[in-house]
Design a protein around this motif. Structure first.
Motif, mmCIF file in Angstrom:
data_model
loop_
_atom_site.group_PDB
_atom_site.id
_atom_site.type_symbol
_atom_site.label_atom_id
_atom_site.label_comp_id
_atom_site.label_asym_id
_atom_site.label_seq_id
_atom_site.Cartn_x
_atom_site.Cartn_y
_atom_site.Cartn_z
ATOM 1 N N ILE A 9 0.868 -1.193 0.000
ATOM 2 C CA ILE A 9 0.000 0.000 0.000
ATOM 3 C C ILE A 9 0.900 1.236 0.000
ATOM 4 N N GLY A 10 0.923 1.957 -1.119
ATOM 5 C CA GLY A 10 1.727 3.174 -1.224
ATOM 6 C C GLY A 10 2.844 2.998 -2.246
ATOM 7 N N GLY A 11 2.869 3.894 -3.229
ATOM 8 C CA GLY A 11 3.862 3.777 -4.305
ATOM 9 C C GLY A 11 4.909 4.867 -4.253
ATOM 10 N N VAL A 13 9.021 5.790 -2.705
ATOM 11 C CA VAL A 13 10.298 5.079 -2.855
ATOM 12 C C VAL A 13 10.329 3.808 -2.005
ATOM 13 N N ILE A 14 9.663 3.842 -0.846
ATOM 14 C CA ILE A 14 9.687 2.661 0.029
ATOM 15 C C ILE A 14 8.841 1.551 -0.588
ATOM 16 N N LEU A 32 -0.611 -0.723 -4.612
ATOM 17 C CA LEU A 32 -1.748 0.202 -4.681
ATOM 18 C C LEU A 32 -1.271 1.621 -4.387
ATOM 19 N N ASP A 34 -2.510 5.691 -4.281
ATOM 20 C CA ASP A 34 -3.625 6.625 -4.205
ATOM 21 C C ASP A 34 -3.659 7.615 -5.383
ATOM 22 N N ARG A 35 -2.480 8.108 -5.764
ATOM 23 C CA ARG A 35 -2.440 9.157 -6.806
ATOM 24 C C ARG A 35 -2.523 8.544 -8.205
ATOM 25 N N ALA A 46 12.165 14.961 -2.874
ATOM 26 C CA ALA A 46 13.416 14.915 -2.101
ATOM 27 C C ALA A 46 14.631 15.398 -2.896
ATOM 28 N N ALA A 184 -6.243 2.723 -0.707
ATOM 29 C CA ALA A 184 -6.579 1.646 0.243
ATOM 30 C C ALA A 184 -7.368 2.269 1.395
ATOM 31 N N MET A 236 11.333 23.322 -1.473
ATOM 32 C CA MET A 236 12.518 23.283 -2.336
ATOM 33 C C MET A 236 12.413 24.331 -3.441
ATOM 34 N N SER A 269 16.423 23.181 2.791
ATOM 35 C CA SER A 269 15.020 22.963 2.959
ATOM 36 C C SER A 269 14.625 23.413 4.363
ATOM 37 N N LEU A 311 5.765 16.182 1.987
ATOM 38 C CA LEU A 311 5.490 15.886 3.403
ATOM 39 C C LEU A 311 6.323 14.688 3.852
ATOM 40 N N SER A 340 15.193 10.797 5.567
ATOM 41 C CA SER A 340 16.177 9.874 4.982
ATOM 42 C C SER A 340 15.560 8.732 4.187
ATOM 43 N N HIS A 343 17.525 7.570 1.138
ATOM 44 C CA HIS A 343 18.753 6.893 1.547
ATOM 45 C C HIS A 343 18.447 5.500 2.119
HETATM 46 C C1 LIG Z 1 12.103 18.748 0.602
HETATM 47 C C2 LIG Z 1 12.493 17.341 0.947
HETATM 48 C C3 LIG Z 1 13.819 16.941 0.810
HETATM 49 C C4 LIG Z 1 14.193 15.628 1.130
HETATM 50 N N1 LIG Z 1 15.487 15.274 0.927
HETATM 51 C C5 LIG Z 1 15.874 13.990 1.196
HETATM 52 C C6 LIG Z 1 17.203 13.592 0.946
HETATM 53 O O1 LIG Z 1 18.027 14.387 0.496
HETATM 54 N N2 LIG Z 1 17.562 12.310 1.244
HETATM 55 C C7 LIG Z 1 16.665 11.391 1.732
HETATM 56 O O2 LIG Z 1 17.045 10.241 1.966
HETATM 57 N N3 LIG Z 1 15.375 11.766 1.974
HETATM 58 C C8 LIG Z 1 14.968 13.032 1.728
HETATM 59 N N4 LIG Z 1 13.685 13.430 1.982
HETATM 60 C C9 LIG Z 1 12.786 12.493 2.677
HETATM 61 C C10 LIG Z 1 12.207 11.455 1.723
HETATM 62 O O3 LIG Z 1 11.672 12.107 0.623
HETATM 63 C C11 LIG Z 1 11.129 10.629 2.461
HETATM 64 O O4 LIG Z 1 11.635 10.078 3.643
HETATM 65 C C12 LIG Z 1 10.650 9.491 1.543
HETATM 66 O O5 LIG Z 1 10.284 9.987 0.288
HETATM 67 C C13 LIG Z 1 9.474 8.748 2.150
HETATM 68 O O6 LIG Z 1 9.072 7.781 1.213
HETATM 69 P P1 LIG Z 1 7.702 7.019 1.356
HETATM 70 O O7 LIG Z 1 7.634 6.045 0.253
HETATM 71 O O8 LIG Z 1 7.570 6.526 2.759
HETATM 72 O O9 LIG Z 1 6.593 8.168 1.223
HETATM 73 P P2 LIG Z 1 5.926 8.825 -0.069
HETATM 74 O O10 LIG Z 1 6.910 9.089 -1.134
HETATM 75 O O11 LIG Z 1 5.120 9.978 0.405
HETATM 76 O O12 LIG Z 1 5.006 7.671 -0.604
HETATM 77 C C14 LIG Z 1 3.813 7.285 0.058
HETATM 78 C C15 LIG Z 1 2.780 7.041 -1.016
HETATM 79 O O13 LIG Z 1 1.620 6.455 -0.443
HETATM 80 C C16 LIG Z 1 0.504 6.960 -1.128
HETATM 81 N N5 LIG Z 1 -0.674 6.739 -0.289
HETATM 82 C C17 LIG Z 1 -1.053 7.441 0.806
HETATM 83 N N6 LIG Z 1 -2.194 6.929 1.324
HETATM 84 C C18 LIG Z 1 -2.527 5.879 0.537
HETATM 85 C C19 LIG Z 1 -3.612 4.955 0.529
HETATM 86 N N7 LIG Z 1 -4.568 5.004 1.493
HETATM 87 N N8 LIG Z 1 -3.677 4.018 -0.456
HETATM 88 C C20 LIG Z 1 -2.733 3.960 -1.418
HETATM 89 N N9 LIG Z 1 -1.673 4.815 -1.472
HETATM 90 C C21 LIG Z 1 -1.579 5.754 -0.500
HETATM 91 C C22 LIG Z 1 0.855 8.410 -1.371
HETATM 92 O O14 LIG Z 1 0.103 8.965 -2.427
HETATM 93 C C23 LIG Z 1 2.337 8.329 -1.692
HETATM 94 O O15 LIG Z 1 2.583 8.234 -3.079
HETATM 95 C C24 LIG Z 1 13.239 14.711 1.637
HETATM 96 C C25 LIG Z 1 11.927 15.112 1.756
HETATM 97 C C26 LIG Z 1 11.539 16.411 1.398
HETATM 98 C C27 LIG Z 1 10.103 16.810 1.517
#
Ligand SMILES: Cc1cc2nc3c(=O)[nH]c(=O)nc-3n(C[C@H](O)[C@H](O)[C@H](O)COP(=O)(O)OP(=O)(O)OC[C@H]3O[C@@H](n4cnc5c(N)ncnc54)[C@H](O)[C@@H]3O)c2cc1C
Length: 373
Positions: A9-11, A13-14, A32, A34-35, A46, A184, A236, A269, A311, A340, A343
């Motif tokens: 659930i969630g697309g 980087v993780i 899955l 959302d967007r 990031a 989801a 940014m 940032s 966020l 992070s 990373h």
């Molecule tokens: C300005 C900025 C600079 C950054 N710089 C760095 C950096 O230099 N180095 C580094 O390591 N990190 C950096 N980060 C942090 C990094 O971007 C985050 O830690 C990371 O992107 C988190 O990834 P994620 O997959 O958990 O979240 P997200 O990328 O937010 O992915 C979560 C996804 O889940 C989806 N979702 C939400 N709810 C639902 C649902 N109910 N059903 C289906 N899908 C859903 C969302 O639409 C989203 O696409 C930065 C962040 C920002 C904002």
């Protein structure tokens, strides 16, 4: 109704990293998002800075995860390039850490101690050396504001949009079913089968992993899972120059410049707890601009070409959640990576696959457990 071995659930980087890693273990995966497109949440926003770390010496659990990821990133970048032709922009560009105030200098001395104790290469640069490694810092050095500068050669940078594009490509190539515009709403587990319900469909799986970034708490609440993930906005600013202004990532406190090889210059940032507001603010962008012009006055004559905000999924203790949901057999969480996530993504993917496939995780994950105090 469809069935797969794993539902993600969630697309971001993780989620994409886990989906790819799972497909390489031979699991069928449904992802899955959302967007309307994957990879457009926080991950797209990031900067892609991967600070130096050392798995051999790290004792802190987060640093061990970082160290594992740091080792994996070059392997992943190579493989992504082979499979997709996409250069994800991973470069060992080095980092420069600059202090212009007494507080920043004190913090840098602390960082220097940490780097030394973890055998991470770091050296002090005096003004003439700094100007020779980064000539564009000359105006700042001449302004007499420089108090301390440290060079850390093992810092890397990555271009997040390219990395995400490559991940999506290899996921689809490996047969991952990518469902976009699929929110989801809830998940449940019975008889060792997991069910995830979206607005229009029901998905069945052998296991499920929640990787919804800042939105993880909301979906957790629907299913009686207590997660304390807080959105922390970062903004940014982007300039375009004829050639790269800097070779290194330039860091001062929580602000930085990241110069790309094609002349793009990122400036970030900040950390703002403003709920789920993803828009930029004039005040923050003006602060970045002012700070940047203090380094390189010629930027004052240029207009930024773009700005955005994302966020970050923050947690109270600064550790991500990586593990099984208490009381459930096949439901997992991987979120809360805060500043992070880019990373930590490769390490998170291999460790969560260790857990899902019943292996001992290659680094200890107890401190990341779901439901901790
Ligand atoms: C300005 C900025 C600079 C950054 N710089 C760095 C950096 O230099 N180095 C580094 O390591 N990190 C950096 N980060 C942090 C990094 O971007 C985050 O830690 C990371 O992107 C988190 O990834 P994620 O997959 O958990 O979240 P997200 O990328 O937010 O992915 C979560 C996804 O889940 C989806 N979702 C939400 N709810 C639902 C649902 N109910 N059903 C289906 N899908 C859903 C969302 O639409 C989203 O696409 C930065 C962040 C920002 C904002």
């Amino acid at each position: 109704m469809t069935h797969s071995d794993l539902i993600v659930i969630g697309g971001g980087v993780i989620g994409l990293s886990i989906a790819w890693e799972a497909s390489q273990h031979g699991l069928s995966v449904t992802l899955l998002e959302d967007r309307a497109e994957v990879g457009r949440g926080c991950s797209w926003a990031a900067a892609g800075i991967l600070p130096a770390t050392n798995l051999k010496t790290a004792t802190d659990p987060l640093e061990r995860l970082r160290g594992l990821s740091h080792q994996l990133h070059p392997q992943w970048a190579r493989k992504l390039r082979e499979l997709t032709g996409i250069d994800t922009g991973l470069r060992r560009c080095g980092g420069l850490y600059v202090a212009t105030t007494p507080g920043e200098a004190a913090a840098l001395v602390g960082l220097q101690d940490y780097w030394k104790s973890d055998a991470i290469e770091c050296r002090r640069l005096f003004p003439a050396e700094l100007a020779s490694v980064e000539p564009a810092l000359q105006p700042m050095i001449q302004s007499q504001r420089l108090r301390l500068a440290l060079q850390v050669p093992d810092e890397h940078q990555l271009r997040c949009p390219s990395h995400l594009k490559a991940l999506e490509f290899v996921c689809r190539q490996a047969g991952v079913r990518v469902e976009t515009s699929a929110t989801a709403r809830s998940f449940a587990e019975s008889s060792r089968q997991v069910t995830v319900v979206t607005e229009h469909d029901t998905f069945h799986g052998g296991a499920m992993v929640l990787t919804a970034g800042s939105w993880s708490t909301l979906i957790g609440q629907q299913c009686g899972v207590s997660l304390q993930v807080v959105p922390v906005r970062g903004q940014m600013l982007l300039y375009r120059l004829p050639s790269p202004l800097f070779r290194h990532v330039i860091n001062e406190g929580n602000r930085y410049f990241v110069a790309r090889e094609d002349g793009h210059l990122l400036i970030g940032s900040c950390e703002e707890e403003v709920g789920f507001q993803e828009q930029t603010t004039t005040a923050a962008l003006e602060r970045f601009r002012h700070w940047a012009i203090g380094y390189y006055p010629a930027l004052g004559a240029l207009q930024p070409i773009k700005s955005w905000a994302g966020l970050r999924p923050g947690t109270v203790d600064g550790f991500p959640y990586i593990g099984r949901i208490p009381g459930r057999q096949n439901c997992f969480v991987a979120t809360g990576h805060y500043r992070s996530g880019i990373h930590l993504s490769c390490g998170t993917a291999v460790v969560i696959l260790d857990l899902i496939t019943g292996q001992k995780p290659r680094i200890a994950c107890d401190e990341f457990r779901v439901g901790r105090g």
